[in-house]
Design an enzyme around this catalytic site. Structure first.
Site, PDB file in Angstrom:
ATOM      1  N   LEU A 131      50.171 -11.241  12.618  1.00  0.00           N
ATOM      2  CA  LEU A 131      49.614 -12.325  13.346  1.00  0.00           C
ATOM      3  C   LEU A 131      50.789 -13.353  12.157  1.00  0.00           C
ATOM      4  O   LEU A 131      51.334 -13.881  12.829  1.00  0.00           O
ATOM      5  CB  LEU A 131      48.282 -13.287  13.016  1.00  0.00           C
ATOM      6  CG  LEU A 131      46.555 -12.928  13.702  1.00  0.00           C
ATOM      7  CD1 LEU A 131      46.378 -13.290  13.479  1.00  0.00           C
ATOM      8  CD2 LEU A 131      46.755 -12.471  15.066  1.00  0.00           C
ATOM      9  N   TYR A 187      64.133 -15.196  18.469  1.00  0.00           N
ATOM     10  CA  TYR A 187      63.370 -15.415  18.432  1.00  0.00           C
ATOM     11  C   TYR A 187      62.405 -14.149  19.539  1.00  0.00           C
ATOM     12  O   TYR A 187      61.741 -13.686  18.782  1.00  0.00           O
ATOM     13  CB  TYR A 187      62.460 -17.128  18.292  1.00  0.00           C
ATOM     14  CG  TYR A 187      60.708 -16.739  18.756  1.00  0.00           C
ATOM     15  CD1 TYR A 187      60.295 -17.072  18.193  1.00  0.00           C
ATOM     16  CD2 TYR A 187      59.848 -16.827  19.958  1.00  0.00           C
ATOM     17  CE1 TYR A 187      58.932 -16.407  17.477  1.00  0.00           C
ATOM     18  CE2 TYR A 187      58.817 -17.092  19.969  1.00  0.00           C
ATOM     19  CZ  TYR A 187      57.557 -16.389  19.048  1.00  0.00           C
ATOM     20  OH  TYR A 187      56.771 -16.459  18.779  1.00  0.00           O
ATOM     21  N   LYS A 229      60.611 -10.503  18.077  1.00  0.00           N
ATOM     22  CA  LYS A 229      59.558 -10.086  18.188  1.00  0.00           C
ATOM     23  C   LYS A 229      59.461  -9.119  19.101  1.00  0.00           C
ATOM     24  O   LYS A 229      58.425  -7.864  18.385  1.00  0.00           O
ATOM     25  CB  LYS A 229      58.627 -11.109  19.139  1.00  0.00           C
ATOM     26  CG  LYS A 229      58.354 -12.129  18.886  1.00  0.00           C
ATOM     27  CD  LYS A 229      57.400 -11.859  17.925  1.00  0.00           C
ATOM     28  CE  LYS A 229      56.095 -13.163  17.569  1.00  0.00           C
ATOM     29  NZ  LYS A 229      55.323 -12.942  16.966  1.00  0.00           N
ATOM     30  N   GLY A 255       7.214 -57.009  30.776  1.00  0.00           N
ATOM     31  CA  GLY A 255       7.013 -57.615  32.165  1.00  0.00           C
ATOM     32  C   GLY A 255       8.278 -57.443  33.431  1.00  0.00           C
ATOM     33  O   GLY A 255       7.901 -57.560  34.217  1.00  0.00           O
ATOM     34  N   VAL A 256       9.121 -56.964  32.540  1.00  0.00           N
ATOM     35  CA  VAL A 256      10.473 -56.774  33.724  1.00  0.00           C
ATOM     36  C   VAL A 256      10.283 -55.641  34.478  1.00  0.00           C
ATOM     37  O   VAL A 256       9.906 -54.919  34.218  1.00  0.00           O
ATOM     38  CB  VAL A 256      11.932 -56.986  33.221  1.00  0.00           C
ATOM     39  CG1 VAL A 256      12.700 -56.583  33.982  1.00  0.00           C
ATOM     40  CG2 VAL A 256      11.838 -58.100  32.417  1.00  0.00           C
TER      41      VAL A 256
END
Length: 380
Positions: free
Chosen positions: A54, A104, A108, A283-284
């Site tokens: 790599l 490049y 390669k 109580g809501v």
């Protein structure tokens, strides 16, 4: 045991590959980094069954470094293996730019030819991947990925430069690359080709890429997550988050408060509706309404509550008593008026899910009291 050598182990692809290799049983991983002496490389090559090559340069200060590193290092590897009469499997990360007449790309392509000749001369299994633009976590911005650059700049509040919004990019996600590379550990040699491909790539214009990333950025205000069933969007969302600074992982949500308690919206989705939460004081009672198309799920995660439902065409009330002692989800079908009441002394916290986003112009919410009748059918 399989002895593996990874050159360029400190790079973007290398770091992701090494991490995955370390989690596989029966693998010994040796790593060669930029700046290491060639003697270390040769020592690792002596025992290697598989070489992931790599190492390379993308943006050197001087163009001659392309040939010196990309081709030269490859030639050094092949020369040593030939001298030692060793033929490990070699997996090479080339580039789609090998088809271009650039320094490049030419370097390669030259490296590919070195490896192909080695394979022809020795019978070694050489696997070449001409990768398009690779993106994902740990990719260096302003180096070899427009995705990394855009993610870094947007997460840091900077403007991005778009020269040609209609330019089409071919992209591949890092995990797909690593998956393909790992398959090479047990993949038989092909007698027909040196070239291999990842299982999927994606195409998107530069303008579309920027638009998608800005929508992801704006989620913190809109709360609308993108359509993650679309793989490219899912991978871009994952990648974007990896570029956040550590002091920017959290964000505030507005709370809507009244005498009953508070309500906070958490997540919205055009495909999957929305999730919100509420607190309710003792109580809501919330609700006492029904929907024609919208459906919901209620989940009490703190406290104890009474959830009541009644088909609007019936007098029968169904009651579910739910609490944080036994977490349950209660489905709210359409056509059922429903309510939820806090029946503890402390506040309760409830998570809600609705199958559609709230639309103030068409809320699909109709007031109708559930009532508490003697013929309640108690559940839960």
């Amino acid at each position: 045991m399989i002895n593996v050598l990874v050159t360029g182990a400190g790079g973007f692809i290398g770091k992701n590959l090494v991490d995955r290799l370390h989690r596989k049983k029966g693998i010994i991983v040796n790593q060669y980094y930029r700046g290491d002496d060639l003697s270390q490389l040769y020592q690792h090559l002596s025992n290697a069954d598989v070489v992931y090559h790599l190492a390379g340069v993308n943006r050197p200060k001087h163009n001659e470094e392309f040939a010196r590193v990309n081709k030269g290092l490859t030639q050094s590897i092949v020369n040593y293996l030939s001298d030692q009469q060793k033929t490990p499997t070699i997996v090479f990360s080339s580039s789609a730019q090998a088809e271009l007449n650039t320094p490049y790309g030419l370097s390669k392509k030259d490296a590919e030819e070195v490896l192909k000749n080695f394979g022809k001369d020795t019978g070694a299994d050489v696997k070449i991947y001409r990768l398009p633009g690779v993106f994902g976590k740990w990719c260096k911005p302003h180096y070899n990925s427009v995705v990394a650059t855009f993610c870094h700049e947007i997460t840091h509040g900077n403007d991005i430069d778009i020269h040609d919004p209609d330019k089409v990019l071919e992209l591949v996600y890092i995990d797909d690359v690593v998956d393909s590379f790992l398959e090479c550990l047990h993949q038989e040699k092909s007698e027909e080709t040196f070239y291999y491909h990842t299982k999927q790539t994606f195409h998107i214009t530069v303008g579309e890429l920027a638009h998608t990333l800005y929508k992801i950025r704006d989620m913190r205000e809109s709360l609308i997550i993108p359509d993650l069933s679309e793989k490219l969007t899912k991978y871009l969302y994952t990648t974007y988050l990896s570029y956040l600074d550590t002091n920017n992982f959290s964000y505030n949500l507005p709370a809507y408060e009244d005498e009953r308690g508070s309500l906070v919206e958490l997540i919205k989705s055009h495909q999957a509706g929305q999730i919100f939460m509420s607190t309710s004081r003792k109580g809501v009672i919330r609700g006492n309404h029904y929907h024609h198309t919208k459906v919901e799920k209620f989940c009490v995660i703190k406290g104890k509550a009474s959830i009541k439902l009644r088909n609007i065409d019936s007098d029968d009330v169904i009651t579910y008593i739910v609490s944080d002692q036994n977490i349950q989800v209660v489905d709210i079908p359409p056509g059922y008026t429903h309510s939820i009441e806090n029946i503890t002394y402390d506040e309760i916290i409830v998570l809600f899910w609705a199958n559609e986003l709230f639309n103030p112009d068409n809320p699909d919410t109709y007031y109708l009291e559930v009532h508490n009748r003697e013929n309640d059918q108690k559940k839960g």
